[in-house]
Motif scaffolding. Sequence first.
Motif, short mmCIF file in Angstrom:
data_model
loop_
_atom_site.label_atom_id
_atom_site.label_comp_id
_atom_site.label_asym_id
_atom_site.label_seq_id
_atom_site.Cartn_x
_atom_site.Cartn_y
_atom_site.Cartn_z
N MET A 1 68.77 27.20 -36.11
CA MET A 1 67.99 26.67 -37.98
C MET A 1 68.04 27.80 -38.72
O MET A 1 68.57 29.10 -38.18
CB MET A 1 66.33 26.45 -38.25
N ASN A 2 68.99 28.11 -39.58
CA ASN A 2 69.39 29.10 -40.48
C ASN A 2 67.42 29.54 -40.49
O ASN A 2 67.24 29.97 -41.63
CB ASN A 2 69.73 28.62 -41.95
N ASP A 3 68.14 31.17 -40.49
CA ASP A 3 66.87 32.15 -41.29
C ASP A 3 66.76 32.29 -42.06
O ASP A 3 64.76 32.39 -42.82
CB ASP A 3 67.08 33.20 -40.35
N LYS A 4 67.74 31.71 -43.36
CA LYS A 4 67.11 32.48 -45.07
C LYS A 4 66.06 30.95 -44.97
O LYS A 4 65.29 31.08 -45.94
CB LYS A 4 68.28 32.49 -45.42
N SER A 5 66.28 29.97 -44.23
CA SER A 5 65.93 28.83 -44.68
C SER A 5 64.24 28.28 -44.41
O SER A 5 63.54 27.75 -44.58
CB SER A 5 66.09 27.43 -44.39
N VAL A 6 64.05 29.71 -43.56
CA VAL A 6 62.62 29.15 -43.18
C VAL A 6 61.52 30.15 -43.79
O VAL A 6 61.58 30.84 -44.94
CB VAL A 6 62.29 29.51 -41.78
N LEU A 7 60.02 30.54 -43.76
CA LEU A 7 59.46 31.40 -44.30
C LEU A 7 59.38 32.53 -43.55
O LEU A 7 59.78 32.87 -42.84
CB LEU A 7 57.96 30.41 -44.35
N SER A 8 59.31 33.56 -44.56
CA SER A 8 59.78 34.57 -44.67
C SER A 8 58.71 35.45 -44.23
O SER A 8 57.66 34.99 -43.32
CB SER A 8 59.77 35.72 -46.26
N SER A 9 59.29 36.23 -43.19
CA SER A 9 58.30 36.64 -41.89
C SER A 9 57.35 37.67 -42.59
O SER A 9 56.09 37.42 -42.29
CB SER A 9 59.59 37.83 -40.98
N THR A 10 57.46 37.75 -43.88
CA THR A 10 56.25 38.78 -44.52
C THR A 10 55.24 38.26 -44.43
O THR A 10 54.23 38.72 -44.98
CB THR A 10 56.31 39.35 -45.97
N MET A 11 55.60 36.55 -44.80
CA MET A 11 54.22 35.69 -44.82
C MET A 11 53.50 35.17 -43.67
O MET A 11 52.39 34.97 -43.85
CB MET A 11 54.88 34.53 -45.89
N THR A 12 54.28 35.60 -42.84
CA THR A 12 53.06 35.42 -40.87
C THR A 12 51.79 36.23 -41.17
O THR A 12 50.84 35.25 -41.08
CB THR A 12 53.58 35.84 -40.18
N LYS A 13 51.55 36.82 -42.21
CA LYS A 13 50.43 36.92 -42.61
C LYS A 13 48.97 36.24 -42.53
O LYS A 13 47.65 36.13 -42.79
CB LYS A 13 50.23 38.70 -42.39
N HIS A 14 49.25 35.37 -43.56
CA HIS A 14 48.90 34.46 -44.64
C HIS A 14 48.64 33.61 -43.38
O HIS A 14 47.73 32.96 -43.95
CB HIS A 14 49.34 34.16 -45.46
N LEU A 15 49.71 32.93 -42.69
CA LEU A 15 49.29 31.75 -42.25
C LEU A 15 48.58 32.19 -41.16
O LEU A 15 47.28 31.26 -40.33
CB LEU A 15 50.69 31.62 -41.00
N LEU A 16 48.47 33.99 -40.44
CA LEU A 16 47.15 33.49 -39.41
C LEU A 16 45.14 34.39 -40.45
O LEU A 16 44.46 34.70 -39.76
CB LEU A 16 47.32 35.18 -38.49
N ASP A 17 45.41 34.30 -41.74
CA ASP A 17 44.82 34.96 -42.29
C ASP A 17 43.18 34.12 -42.12
O ASP A 17 42.66 33.23 -41.45
CB ASP A 17 44.91 34.79 -44.10
N TRP A 18 42.31 35.23 -41.69
CA TRP A 18 41.19 35.22 -41.11
C TRP A 18 40.24 34.16 -41.91
O TRP A 18 38.83 33.42 -40.70
CB TRP A 18 40.46 36.25 -40.49
N LYS A 19 40.23 34.52 -42.83
CA LYS A 19 39.28 33.70 -43.35
C LYS A 19 39.49 32.08 -43.88
O LYS A 19 38.30 31.54 -43.57
CB LYS A 19 38.99 34.61 -45.12
N LEU A 20 40.73 31.62 -43.49
CA LEU A 20 41.10 30.19 -44.20
C LEU A 20 40.64 29.57 -42.60
O LEU A 20 39.61 28.83 -42.78
CB LEU A 20 42.50 29.99 -44.29
N HIS A 21 40.55 30.37 -41.71
CA HIS A 21 40.31 30.02 -40.18
C HIS A 21 38.97 29.66 -39.62
O HIS A 21 38.42 28.80 -39.46
CB HIS A 21 41.70 30.49 -39.09
N LEU A 22 38.44 31.14 -40.10
CA LEU A 22 36.89 31.30 -40.60
C LEU A 22 36.61 30.10 -40.71
O LEU A 22 35.04 29.17 -40.41
CB LEU A 22 36.19 32.43 -40.38
N LEU A 23 36.65 29.79 -42.51
CA LEU A 23 36.18 28.60 -42.52
C LEU A 23 36.42 27.24 -42.33
O LEU A 23 36.07 26.42 -42.53
CB LEU A 23 36.95 28.65 -44.41
#
Length: 437
Positions: A1-23
């Motif tokens: 898969m082309n790396d440009k087509s995937v979610l930016s690595s800078t967004m990874t922290k939002h995927l693992l956001d503690w508040k969402l998963h805690l809720l």
Amino acid sequence: MNDKSVLSSTMTKHLLDWKLHLLVIAVSLLAEWIGIIKIPIGIGTLVLLPLLYAFIFAILLNPNVIPAMNAVITKKRAKFASYAVLLSIMPFIAKFGVGVGPNIDEIIAAGPALLLQELGNVATVLIALPVAVLVFGMGREAIGATHSVAREPNVALIADKYGLQSAEGIGVMGVYVMGTLFGAIYFSLLAGVIASMNIMDVRALAMACGIGSGSMMGACSAALAEAVPAQEETVTAFAATSNLLTYATGLFVSLFIALPFTEFLYKLVSKFKKKSVDVAAETDFGAMMQEQAPLSTGQSFALLVVICVVLLLSNWVGQGVGPFDALPAMLILFACCVVGILLKRVIPFNIPAIAWISVVAILISLPQFPFNAYVLEETAKLGVLQLLTPVLAYAGFAISQMEVDLFKKSGVKIAIVAILTFTGTFLGSAFVAQIML
């Protein structure tokens, strides 16, 4: 898969956001603590599952639905829940696949019913299209709305044949949105009521649950298993197998049978139509749809680890099995998910990852597999319902402003047509399977 087509690595922290998963954990644990509620309704019994409460609680905390909840979780954080929905269904699909192996002989015996029940989806058109055209005055958007349950392969089919900006595209996207919002909940209620009436073989109902949507299949079969607890393994096996076969055959049934039949019936019914409503002018679904950037392999695995922790906690409250005791089982399901995701990435066919996960899980549960007994013993510590509750919690948080706006604009018309479409699909498939058993 082309790396440009995937979610930016800078967004990874939002995927693992503690508040969402805690809720999600809080919502799921509360829902599991409330437990299952059964309400007699005369014709049968309405089964309310924890997944329903989790979905409602999450919606009430969703800032897109209730703006004041922005103080609890921001819209920016909530939007990343949509990535968790698909990944959180994967361990559940693996759990279902593991249930197929011990029942393989029974499934093979019912082979013709499993293969042919897909034809029952034509009942969707018979039930929903006349209402869409004659009652609501819909035009060709009724074709897109009623030819199927409008999951991703069906949307792709309509997009390729007519375009999402067409009337047919408007219709299919309307039902798609309604299915995303309420499909799993509706199928769980419908299946529970029909099962409690004892008018059909539970195997036929389980086959009807396999409509090509992991969350809808899961909610539907979970309600069936609760209504007929003595046959939980049978329900799990038949629903999982039917869902897997739908991935293989559903698109072809839609293309060569359901869609041509819908076109024919539309021409016939439209002769009696008195009034046409320009739904396309009211609701431009195609223009408002935004495609998400997919996750990289690393992002998928990282988010899946977090989700597995959430699932272990949900299972702890619902099943009473401690997270460390259930950890080997979760690792087995996690491994199935990892292999399924990798197969999706490396094999050049448009087959969903959850289909590959099903195949892998089925293989390791077959009697011929060397560690079959260990797999079955460990995975029995994970409850089916408990793996699904967090999925609906994530789904509640994942409802976007776009979906809220579309729901407001489409009014009750698309909602009623969607309900009739879902009902027709389920009853039609169950009826064909019942005949063939």
